[in-house]
Scaffold this motif. Sequence first.
Motif, PDB file in Angstrom:
ATOM      1  N   PRO A  15      21.791  -5.474 -22.417  1.00  0.00           N
ATOM      2  CA  PRO A  15      23.087  -4.977 -22.379  1.00  0.00           C
ATOM      3  C   PRO A  15      23.318  -4.191 -21.017  1.00  0.00           C
ATOM      4  O   PRO A  15      22.239  -3.575 -20.544  1.00  0.00           O
ATOM      5  CB  PRO A  15      23.355  -4.180 -23.560  1.00  0.00           C
ATOM      6  N   PRO A  16      24.581  -3.999 -20.528  1.00  0.00           N
ATOM      7  CA  PRO A  16      24.501  -3.055 -19.422  1.00  0.00           C
ATOM      8  C   PRO A  16      24.151  -1.605 -19.716  1.00  0.00           C
ATOM      9  O   PRO A  16      24.580  -1.235 -20.753  1.00  0.00           O
ATOM     10  CB  PRO A  16      26.022  -3.588 -18.692  1.00  0.00           C
ATOM     11  N   VAL A  17      23.811  -0.788 -18.628  1.00  0.00           N
ATOM     12  CA  VAL A  17      23.409   0.371 -18.913  1.00  0.00           C
ATOM     13  C   VAL A  17      24.559   1.165 -17.928  1.00  0.00           C
ATOM     14  O   VAL A  17      24.856   0.722 -16.695  1.00  0.00           O
ATOM     15  CB  VAL A  17      22.215   0.787 -18.239  1.00  0.00           C
ATOM     16  N   LYS A  18      25.106   2.232 -18.538  1.00  0.00           N
ATOM     17  CA  LYS A  18      26.160   2.947 -17.907  1.00  0.00           C
ATOM     18  C   LYS A  18      25.465   3.877 -16.868  1.00  0.00           C
ATOM     19  O   LYS A  18      24.525   4.891 -17.334  1.00  0.00           O
ATOM     20  CB  LYS A  18      26.920   3.826 -18.944  1.00  0.00           C
ATOM     21  N   GLU A  35      30.426   9.655 -21.169  1.00  0.00           N
ATOM     22  CA  GLU A  35      30.081   8.364 -21.781  1.00  0.00           C
ATOM     23  C   GLU A  35      28.737   7.906 -21.361  1.00  0.00           C
ATOM     24  O   GLU A  35      27.717   7.619 -21.780  1.00  0.00           O
ATOM     25  CB  GLU A  35      30.999   7.410 -21.331  1.00  0.00           C
ATOM     26  N   VAL A  36      28.515   8.281 -19.879  1.00  0.00           N
ATOM     27  CA  VAL A  36      27.274   7.674 -19.313  1.00  0.00           C
ATOM     28  C   VAL A  36      26.104   8.473 -19.827  1.00  0.00           C
ATOM     29  O   VAL A  36      24.997   8.146 -20.265  1.00  0.00           O
ATOM     30  CB  VAL A  36      27.140   8.058 -17.527  1.00  0.00           C
ATOM     31  N   GLU A  37      26.366  10.045 -20.148  1.00  0.00           N
ATOM     32  CA  GLU A  37      25.191  10.904 -20.628  1.00  0.00           C
ATOM     33  C   GLU A  37      24.915  10.490 -21.970  1.00  0.00           C
ATOM     34  O   GLU A  37      23.740  10.558 -22.239  1.00  0.00           O
ATOM     35  CB  GLU A  37      25.618  12.425 -20.534  1.00  0.00           C
ATOM     36  N   GLU A  38      25.894  10.357 -22.794  1.00  0.00           N
ATOM     37  CA  GLU A  38      25.680   9.645 -24.142  1.00  0.00           C
ATOM     38  C   GLU A  38      24.833   8.660 -24.212  1.00  0.00           C
ATOM     39  O   GLU A  38      24.012   8.624 -25.200  1.00  0.00           O
ATOM     40  CB  GLU A  38      26.918   9.614 -25.049  1.00  0.00           C
ATOM     41  N   GLN A  85      22.975   7.175 -22.037  1.00  0.00           N
ATOM     42  CA  GLN A  85      21.768   7.311 -21.573  1.00  0.00           C
ATOM     43  C   GLN A  85      20.822   8.117 -22.593  1.00  0.00           C
ATOM     44  O   GLN A  85      19.655   8.046 -22.700  1.00  0.00           O
ATOM     45  CB  GLN A  85      21.502   7.930 -20.384  1.00  0.00           C
ATOM     46  N   ARG A  86      21.219   9.072 -23.327  1.00  0.00           N
ATOM     47  CA  ARG A  86      20.551  10.021 -24.283  1.00  0.00           C
ATOM     48  C   ARG A  86      20.147   9.132 -25.351  1.00  0.00           C
ATOM     49  O   ARG A  86      19.025   8.981 -25.664  1.00  0.00           O
ATOM     50  CB  ARG A  86      21.564  11.161 -24.668  1.00  0.00           C
ATOM     51  N   LEU A  87      21.072   8.115 -25.950  1.00  0.00           N
ATOM     52  CA  LEU A  87      20.841   7.277 -26.994  1.00  0.00           C
ATOM     53  C   LEU A  87      19.818   5.974 -26.708  1.00  0.00           C
ATOM     54  O   LEU A  87      18.555   5.920 -27.335  1.00  0.00           O
ATOM     55  CB  LEU A  87      22.004   6.641 -27.432  1.00  0.00           C
ATOM     56  N   LEU A  88      19.662   5.689 -25.273  1.00  0.00           N
ATOM     57  CA  LEU A  88      18.627   4.551 -25.139  1.00  0.00           C
ATOM     58  C   LEU A  88      17.216   5.148 -24.312  1.00  0.00           C
ATOM     59  O   LEU A  88      16.268   4.406 -24.504  1.00  0.00           O
ATOM     60  CB  LEU A  88      19.443   3.726 -23.759  1.00  0.00           C
ATOM     61  N   ALA A  89      17.362   6.412 -24.006  1.00  0.00           N
ATOM     62  CA  ALA A  89      16.258   6.851 -23.395  1.00  0.00           C
ATOM     63  C   ALA A  89      15.125   7.425 -24.379  1.00  0.00           C
ATOM     64  O   ALA A  89      15.454   7.925 -25.515  1.00  0.00           O
ATOM     65  CB  ALA A  89      16.261   7.814 -22.320  1.00  0.00           C
TER      66      ALA A  89
END
Length: 143
Positions: free
Chosen positions: A12-15, A134-137, A139-143
């Motif tokens: 899936p795309p990463v913001k 949205e980007v920060e949220e 990325q926080r969930l994916l990293a």
Amino acid sequence: MLKTPGETKRSPPVKVLSGQLRTAERSGTADCGDAFTVRLRGGRSLLASLVWMQGTVLELQLDRNTVLLMDETGTFAVQGVNNIPKGKPCLSQGTYVMVMGVIQAVSPEPVIRAVKMADLSELAALHRRMWKLEVEELQRLLA
């Protein structure tokens, strides 16, 4: 779901923000092509090849199949805009758009090849305010 020969599963795309792509590093290949390591706050990182970005149209170069966008961290180029269904109508200077695409280059300026584009101008003020969060949220969930 069965895959045909040569078909690959795409993550899936990463913001991301353009400033994050500008400092990303090539990390070989992923399941969907060239991958880049995007550095995040706190020493974390994400592997990305497909990204979701948002920005304001600064310059149209339709003869070169390219548009220049700007988000709050800098500019980035989007290639392949003439090939996107419904992409061209949303391309006028000052329009706020979302673009999903494959990373082509990160330096000196990020370049992505568009897969999808959408006009977000109707609620641009809201989208602009929410985008970094949205980007920060994500990325926080994916990293």
